[in-house]
Write a protein that holds these residues in place. Structure first.
Motif, short mmCIF file in Angstrom:
data_model
loop_
_atom_site.label_atom_id
_atom_site.label_comp_id
_atom_site.label_asym_id
_atom_site.label_seq_id
_atom_site.Cartn_x
_atom_site.Cartn_y
_atom_site.Cartn_z
N VAL A 153 0.87 -1.18 0.00
CA VAL A 153 0.00 0.00 0.00
C VAL A 153 0.90 1.22 0.00
O VAL A 153 1.82 1.33 0.82
N ASP A 154 0.67 2.12 -0.93
CA ASP A 154 1.41 3.38 -1.00
C ASP A 154 0.45 4.55 -0.89
O ASP A 154 -0.66 4.51 -1.43
N MET A 155 0.87 5.59 -0.20
CA MET A 155 0.11 6.84 -0.10
C MET A 155 0.73 7.86 -1.04
O MET A 155 1.94 8.11 -0.99
N ALA A 156 -0.08 8.42 -1.91
CA ALA A 156 0.39 9.48 -2.81
C ALA A 156 -0.24 10.79 -2.39
O ALA A 156 -1.43 10.84 -2.06
N LEU A 157 0.57 11.85 -2.39
CA LEU A 157 0.08 13.20 -2.12
C LEU A 157 0.44 14.08 -3.30
O LEU A 157 1.61 14.13 -3.71
N SER A 158 -0.56 14.76 -3.83
CA SER A 158 -0.35 15.63 -4.98
C SER A 158 -0.66 17.07 -4.56
O SER A 158 -1.81 17.41 -4.28
N TYR A 159 0.38 17.90 -4.52
CA TYR A 159 0.26 19.27 -4.02
C TYR A 159 -0.17 20.20 -5.15
O TYR A 159 0.53 20.32 -6.16
N TYR A 229 4.17 13.18 -4.49
CA TYR A 229 5.04 12.41 -3.58
C TYR A 229 4.40 11.05 -3.33
O TYR A 229 3.17 10.90 -3.30
N LEU A 230 5.26 10.05 -3.11
CA LEU A 230 4.81 8.68 -2.87
C LEU A 230 5.50 8.14 -1.62
O LEU A 230 6.71 8.31 -1.44
N ARG A 338 9.05 4.51 -8.87
CA ARG A 338 9.48 3.98 -7.56
C ARG A 338 10.99 3.82 -7.46
O ARG A 338 11.48 3.31 -6.46
N GLN A 339 11.72 4.26 -8.45
CA GLN A 339 13.17 4.19 -8.39
C GLN A 339 13.68 5.05 -7.23
O GLN A 339 13.42 6.26 -7.18
N GLY A 340 14.36 4.42 -6.27
CA GLY A 340 14.89 5.14 -5.12
C GLY A 340 13.90 5.35 -3.98
O GLY A 340 14.26 5.92 -2.95
N LEU A 341 12.68 4.87 -4.16
CA LEU A 341 11.67 5.04 -3.10
C LEU A 341 11.96 4.08 -1.94
O LEU A 341 12.08 2.86 -2.16
#
Length: 346
Positions: A153-159, A229-230, A338-341
């Protein structure tokens, strides 16, 4: 018992009069502000007609408030205010949500689910290709998922409006590499624009969208210029599945009984919080649920973000805006962003 002196009686009368005047003014101001904004948000006939109706309402309620302030015992003053309350209440209660309007293309369909044990068949999963907000290829797909194969499960926030305001999305990952995003959205009508102020006044319905990451994250980073952001959310497998099923239940409820979006109490973050509360009882209320741009700090304090990293590190490595822009409509979009996440404890 000796009689009460005249002077204290006069003093009590003056205090009562001041209180009554203040109550009359406060009631008038509250009615005037709420009614004017509600009429501005809903009145037919364009902005000029809305402004005229809002102005007439302010004059009506203002007259009642001024009369009540001048003479708190005036039945005319309180009659005007009471009539205003009744009329406003009747009109307000007549505004009801609907699923039958001419909707904007990206929220035109409702998510439907069929369940068979651990398998779910989802109808109307959005997978648009966006070239601009007005130029896109619309695709609504039917997809099958096995919840026994749910892995993340990932949370994404879009500002989209400064550091305090972000749109909250939740992405579910499966062991075959597929991702499915759920997003609570404003269900705008065709050619309608969003207003946070109008969102307080029954202006928009709610939509629950299930979409491919290339669509719903890509359009925000690539087309709308939002900063995305993820964050990996660490949950036990039963909780991940329960949250997925909560989304399906929410979709079924909205399909059967439409509801209004509400800027403060029924939005993209508070509805997710309500679903999580059913899974994790006692989850605390917090001001960051309203200022969702700061939500990662709340989730980290709850112990649900990748441990071993500071919040600043998670934010820096979780910023996927440029990765999403470079990925475009690549088939490996989800892997590329997701590279580097950070997804494993340090």
């Amino acid at each position: 018992m000796p009689p009460v002196p005249v002077q204290p009686r006069r003093l009590l009368g003056r205090v009562a009069g001041i209180v009554a005047r203040a109550l009359g003014l406060l009631l008038a101001l509250g009615l005037a502000a709420f009614g004017a904004l509600a009429l501005w948000s809903h009145a037919p006939g364009g902005r000029l007609a809305a402004a005229a109706l809002a102005g007439l309402w302010v004059v009506w309620v203002g007259a009642g408030g001024l009369l009540a302030s001048a003479d708190p015992r005036s039945w005319r003053a309180w009659g005007l205010l009471a009539a205003g309350c009744v009329l406003l209440g009747l009109w307000w209660s007549s505004i009801t949500p609907s699923n039958d309007r001419v909707w904007a293309a990206d929220v035109s369909r409702t998510l439907r689910a069929e369940r068979n044990g651990s398998e779910v068949l989802l109808h109307n999963v959005r997978n648009f290709t966006w070239r601009s907000d007005d130029d896109y290829t619309a695709r609504w797909e039917t997809r099958r998922y096995d919840l026994d194969r749910l892995r993340s499960v990932d949370m994404a926030l879009s500002y989209w409006m400064g550091p305090a305001i972000a749109h909250t999305l939740v992405s579910f990952g499966f062991d075959d590499g597929r991702q499915l995003v759920f997003s609570v959205e404003v269900r705008k009508e065709r050619h309608e624009r969003y207003s946070a102020l109008a969102g307080f006044f029954k202006r928009y319905e709610l939509a629950l969208v299930a979409a491919d990451e290339r669509d719903i994250l890509g359009v925000r980073a690539q087309v709308r210029g939002e900063d995305v952001y993820l964050y990996r959310v660490h949950m036990p497998a039963p909780a991940m599945r329960a949250l997925f099923e909560q989304y399906l239940g929410e979709a079924e409820e909205l399909h059967a009984t439409p509801r209004f979006y509400q800027t403060l109490t029924a939005n993209c973050t508070t509805i997710v919080y309500a679903m999580m509360q059913r899974i994790v009882p006692g989850l605390p209320l917090d001001w960051r649920l309203l200022l969702s741009g700061y939500l990662p700090g709340y989730v980290q304090e709850a112990g649900a973000l990748t441990p071993g990293y500071s919040l600043q590190e998670l934010q820096a490595r979780g910023r996927i805006t440029e990765r999403a822009q470079h990925a475009g409509s690549d088939a490996d979009f989800s892997a590329a962003i997701r590279q580097g996440l950070p997804v494993h404890p340090r």
